[in-house]
Each structure stands twice: as structure tokens, then as C-alpha cells.
Design an enzyme around this catalytic site. Structure first.
Site, PDB file in Angstrom:
ATOM      1  N   GLY A   1     -10.048   2.319  -4.085  1.00  0.00           N
ATOM      2  CA  GLY A   1      -8.704   2.577  -4.575  1.00  0.00           C
ATOM      3  C   GLY A   1      -7.712   2.441  -3.439  1.00  0.00           C
ATOM      4  O   GLY A   1      -7.925   1.671  -2.507  1.00  0.00           O
ATOM      5  N   CYS A   2      -6.651   3.195  -3.496  1.00  0.00           N
ATOM      6  CA  CYS A   2      -5.603   3.118  -2.489  1.00  0.00           C
ATOM      7  C   CYS A   2      -6.171   3.317  -1.089  1.00  0.00           C
ATOM      8  O   CYS A   2      -6.807   4.322  -0.815  1.00  0.00           O
ATOM      9  CB  CYS A   2      -4.539   4.175  -2.771  1.00  0.00           C
ATOM     10  SG  CYS A   2      -3.249   4.230  -1.524  1.00  0.00           S
ATOM     11  N   PHE A   3      -5.928   2.364  -0.214  1.00  0.00           N
ATOM     12  CA  PHE A   3      -6.510   2.467   1.132  1.00  0.00           C
ATOM     13  C   PHE A   3      -5.927   3.609   1.944  1.00  0.00           C
ATOM     14  O   PHE A   3      -6.560   4.088   2.878  1.00  0.00           O
ATOM     15  CB  PHE A   3      -6.460   1.158   1.902  1.00  0.00           C
ATOM     16  CG  PHE A   3      -5.168   0.395   1.934  1.00  0.00           C
ATOM     17  CD1 PHE A   3      -3.925   0.997   1.925  1.00  0.00           C
ATOM     18  CD2 PHE A   3      -5.223  -0.986   1.990  1.00  0.00           C
ATOM     19  CE1 PHE A   3      -2.753   0.261   1.972  1.00  0.00           C
ATOM     20  CE2 PHE A   3      -4.054  -1.743   2.052  1.00  0.00           C
ATOM     21  CZ  PHE A   3      -2.821  -1.110   2.042  1.00  0.00           C
ATOM     22  N   TRP A   4      -4.745   4.091   1.611  1.00  0.00           N
ATOM     23  CA  TRP A   4      -4.193   5.249   2.318  1.00  0.00           C
ATOM     24  C   TRP A   4      -5.175   6.416   2.281  1.00  0.00           C
ATOM     25  O   TRP A   4      -5.321   7.146   3.244  1.00  0.00           O
ATOM     26  CB  TRP A   4      -2.904   5.726   1.676  1.00  0.00           C
ATOM     27  CG  TRP A   4      -1.717   4.848   1.768  1.00  0.00           C
ATOM     28  CD1 TRP A   4      -1.555   3.729   2.541  1.00  0.00           C
ATOM     29  CD2 TRP A   4      -0.493   5.024   1.060  1.00  0.00           C
ATOM     30  NE1 TRP A   4      -0.303   3.207   2.355  1.00  0.00           N
ATOM     31  CE2 TRP A   4       0.373   3.987   1.445  1.00  0.00           C
ATOM     32  CE3 TRP A   4      -0.054   5.964   0.141  1.00  0.00           C
ATOM     33  CZ2 TRP A   4       1.671   3.856   0.936  1.00  0.00           C
ATOM     34  CZ3 TRP A   4       1.227   5.841  -0.355  1.00  0.00           C
ATOM     35  CH2 TRP A   4       2.083   4.795   0.040  1.00  0.00           C
ATOM     36  N   CYS A   5      -5.809   6.573   1.125  1.00  0.00           N
ATOM     37  CA  CYS A   5      -6.682   7.727   0.906  1.00  0.00           C
ATOM     38  C   CYS A   5      -8.093   7.525   1.448  1.00  0.00           C
ATOM     39  O   CYS A   5      -8.879   8.471   1.474  1.00  0.00           O
ATOM     40  CB  CYS A   5      -6.761   8.035  -0.581  1.00  0.00           C
ATOM     41  SG  CYS A   5      -5.158   8.472  -1.289  1.00  0.00           S
TER      42      CYS A   5
END
Length: 177
Positions: free
Chosen positions: A14-18
Site C-alpha cells: 500500500g502507501c509507501f509512507w507507511c
């Protein structure tokens, strides 16, 4: 003195930030880079990847010392960070770029990834099938600088995103299992 032999691991969850923070502060981890992989366009931008026209996944590429932190430990952390039963994206991020995948860099990683996926499926922890893909690593393109270490640069926004997307609650429930 023997030179440290660093290896690469690449995960899409999913979101690479996380996906950076869970790996970033582990012993033996040299770097965790946000980027794009698995697609067809060279040097894609964030906007292009999010348009679902390039085939890329948002991913993290981890450079690690296998003598200090094993690939198996990386896989354990990875499985705890995403919903492996959701093939349409992760949490409220939908589309190809947010699908979960393990990108293996050699046959040993492939074997370990397949074994860990099988064990997770057999554990009964999830009632639906584990759909996280296991794919050969492709060219990894570093994301724009504002995406790197997002949790450090923008802690309030990162925490709000984690909570608002449902990821934080999911991870908390997984720790209870």
C-alpha cells in the site's frame, strides 16, 4: 576485517509512507527507500503511478545486513503491515499501485517468501485467502524526495494518515492475534 555484504528486499504494502517506519529503525537496516517498481514506464512520477497507467506498485526497497537482520524477520514485519487478503489495494488506497507484493531478488528470497505466505495461510489468522503476490524484482525507481522518510518529516500528517486510512487499527488488531 571482512566487508559487510548488504542485500536488498523490496516490498509493496500500500502507501509507501507507511511501509518505511516499521523497517527503518531495526538493527542491520542501512536504508529504506520509497519508490516504484513492477511497471513498464521508465522513471515514473508519483502522479503517473497513481494514475494506474504505468503498472508500478508503491514500494519500499530495504538495504540490510543479513548477518544482523534476516530476510525471514523482514518478511515477518512485512506481513504485519498490510492486509494480505486485499488484492484491490490497501485500506482506503485503491488501485494497482497500492496492491501488496513481495519482489524477490534471488531464488532464496522467493523460496522464503513462498514459505512464509503458505504458513500465514495455514495459520488460520485470516478467513480469506492470502493474495499478496510474490514477483521477481524489477527496476526500482526512487520516489520524489518529499516522499522519503515521510514519517520523520511530517509526523502529524503521517499519524493522521495511518489512523484515517484504517492501517493503524489493522496493525493493532494483528498484534492482538
Amino acid at each position: 576485517m571482512a566487508e559487510k555484504r548488504m542485500e536488498l528486499a523490496t516490498f509493496a504494502g500500500g502507501c509507501f509512507w507507511c511501509m518505511v517506519k516499521p523497517f527503518d529503525q531495526q538493527p542491520g537496516i542501512q536504508s529504506v527507500i520509497s519508490g516504484y517498481t513492477g511497471g513498464t514506464k521508465e522513471n515514473p512520477t508519483y502522479q503517473e503511478v497513481c494514475s494506474d497507467t504505468t503498472g508500478h506498485y508503491e514500494a519500499v526497497q530495504i538495504s540490510y545486513d543479513p548477518q544482523l537482520f534476516s530476510y525471514e524477520k523482514l518478511l515477518e514485519i512485512f506481513w504485519q503491515q498490510h492486509d494480505p487478503t486485499d488484492s484491490g489495494g490497501q485500506f482506503f488506497d485503491r488501485g494497482t499501485s497500492y496492491k501488496p507484493a513481495i519482489f524477490y531478488h534471488n531464488e532464496e528470497q522467493k523460496k522464503l517468501a513462498e514459505e512464509s505466505k503458505r504458513k500465514l495461510q495455514e495459520s488460520g489468522r485470516f478467513s480469506k485467502p492470502i493474495v499478496t503476490e510474490i514477483l521477481p524484482a524489477k527496476t526500482f525507481y526512487r520516489a520524489e524526495e518529499y516522499h522519503q522518510d515521510f514519517y520523520k518529516k511530517n509526523p502529524e500528517r503521517y499519524n493522521a494518515y495511518q489512523k484515517g486510512s484504517g492501517r493503524a487499527d489493522f496493525i493493532a488488531r494483528q498484534r492482538e492475534v
